[in-house]
Design a protein around this motif. Structure first.
Motif: not given
Length: 430
Positions: A231-235, A237-240, A414-423
């Motif tokens: 949830q945190l990484t999704s949030a 990524a959405f903001l960025h 990682p950027d926010a998008f890469q982080l979301e995928v990896r998480m």
């Protein structure tokens, strides 16, 4: 301006007493050479006046759209509240939080009976106005909702007992233009009397408290940890993707909603956020997209090309480059890494000012504990021992991801998008 004051508290995470140079929130221009902290001293937030101070209400001198506002259904001893406006739309029930520049109430919408959170900010100084407008601009710039970002229902500008609904860029509102000018000039506008002015933010109410309260009041639960990490990484990524850098990610600013039966995180408090406007894919270098969502990736690449120079945030969650006053949105990734690491291993400290036990990771240096970002700035070759605890249940995938999120060089994170995928990958594999 950044101000300094010595603080001391005790670290209780390992059952030992340790001196702590407390956590502070602030936002100021960095001086040449960056921000440095003397031994035994701590960066503190700018001081502001008491937000509960009330001024006498008079008739409004100019005709603006009048709106119903808020009624006070309780009184605090010795603390007068603003005068009640006729036919209020919201009834304030109780105070649920207080910060350096605002007060948060639980309230009821009279028309629907829905519970809401109402934050009141007194715009009595330029720094207050700057923080209030930053939050307003960030939340109103979002065209779409996200379940993990707190929802702003409306913002009301109150002056002299009258209220006007705020809208972004409303050039017909003299009051709104005065606030913008005050923020830009950094001083009270000459020619205008000093009058009471409040901004009221009406937002969704999160009955579960903040992340500190939720995690530390319950037994460790790997399933909850994995859900919160996603949830945190999704949030973020959405903001960025929407060109917003939060700049003050910490457990205090992550709220919990339990309306759906299961806990849902809500990233809140955008007073230090930055909307990086004017970005588009033509202004940044093209890089290979990951996971087949190229348009989202382009947005995040762009925001990571936008350099910021105000030293903002809270000590224990600040990236090394933020201490120097030259950073990008990757600073949010670092803060998120600190939060997730502390959440998984329940690493805590006692805040010097509030005396609360807070989630946060740090480095031990003799008899002191030091924020990870500051320690890495002083010693970029330092190796972080993740996990800290010998009997940690942290998976190798999560361990490697945290090491990457907390890399000294922002380009290695990682950027926010890469982080979301990896998480998603590491939490599903756990």
């Amino acid at each position: 301006m950044l101000t300094f004051r010595q603080e001391a508290a005790m670290d209780i995470c390992a059952g030992r007493k340790r001196k702590l140079r407390g956590a502070a929130r602030r936002c100021g221009r960095s001086a040449a050479g960056g921000v440095k902290r003397d031994a035994g001293r701590v960066l503190r937030s700018r001081t502001v006046e008491d937000n509960n101070h009330a001024e006498p209400m008079e008739e409004q001198e100019e005709q603006e759209e009048e709106d119903d506002c808020f009624s006070i259904s309780f009184l605090r001893a010795g603390r007068p509240e603003p005068a009640v406006v006729v036919s209020p739309r919201y009834s304030l029930l109780r105070e649920v939080g207080r910060g350096s520049y605002g007060v948060v109430y639980e309230a009821i919408a009279r028309k629907t009976g829905a519970r809401v959170a109402v934050k009141r900010l007194q715009c009595d100084a330029p720094e207050n106005v700057e923080l209030a407008l930053a939050e307003f601009w960030a939340l109103t710039s979002l065209e779409n909702r996200h379940q993990n970002v707190v929802q702003l229902e409306e913002c009301v500008l109150q002056r002299k007992g009258l209220a006007q609904k705020m809208s972004h860029g409303n050039k017909r509102s003299k009051q709104y233009l005065r606030l913008v000018e005050t923020s830009l000039k950094g001083e009270r506008i000459l020619g205008y009397p000093e009058e009471p002015c409040y901004l009221w933010f009406v937002m969704e109410f999160c009955e579960g408290g903040d992340l500190n309260q939720y995690i530390l009041s319950r037994r460790p639960d790997p399933h909850t940890n994995r859900s919160f990490m996603r949830q945190l990484t999704s949030a973020v990524a959405f903001l960025h993707k929407n060109n917003i850098v939060h700049r003050d990610l910490k457990p205090d600013n992550i709220l919990i909603s339990q309306k759906s039966g299961s806990p849902v995180l809500k990233v809140a408090d955008f007073g230090l956020s930055k909307v990086c406007a004017g970005l588009n894919s033509k202004n940044s270098e093209e890089v290979p997209a990951v996971g087949g969502r190229g348009s989202n990736q382009n947005n995040i690449v762009n925001i990571n090309k936008f350099w910021l120079s105000s030293a903002c945030g809270s000590d224990f969650y600040m990236a090394p480059e933020v201490w120097e006053g030259h950073y990008t949105a990757k600073a949010d990734i670092f803060a998120l890494g600190i939060i997730i690491w502390a959440m998984i291993e329940r690493i805590t400290f006692i805040d010097a000012e509030s005396k609360r036990e807070l989630l946060g990771t740090y480095i031990r240096q003799g008899s002191e504990i030091v924020p990870v970002g500051e320690a890495l700035l002083e010693n970029p070759k330092m190796v972080l021992h993740i996990p800290q605890r010998a009997r940690s249940s942290m998976s190798e995938g999560v361990k490697k991801l945290l090491q990457d999120m907390l890399a000294v060089n922002p380009q290695d994170r990682p950027d926010a998008f890469q982080l979301e995928v990896r998480m998603d990958q590491v939490t599903c594999a756990a």
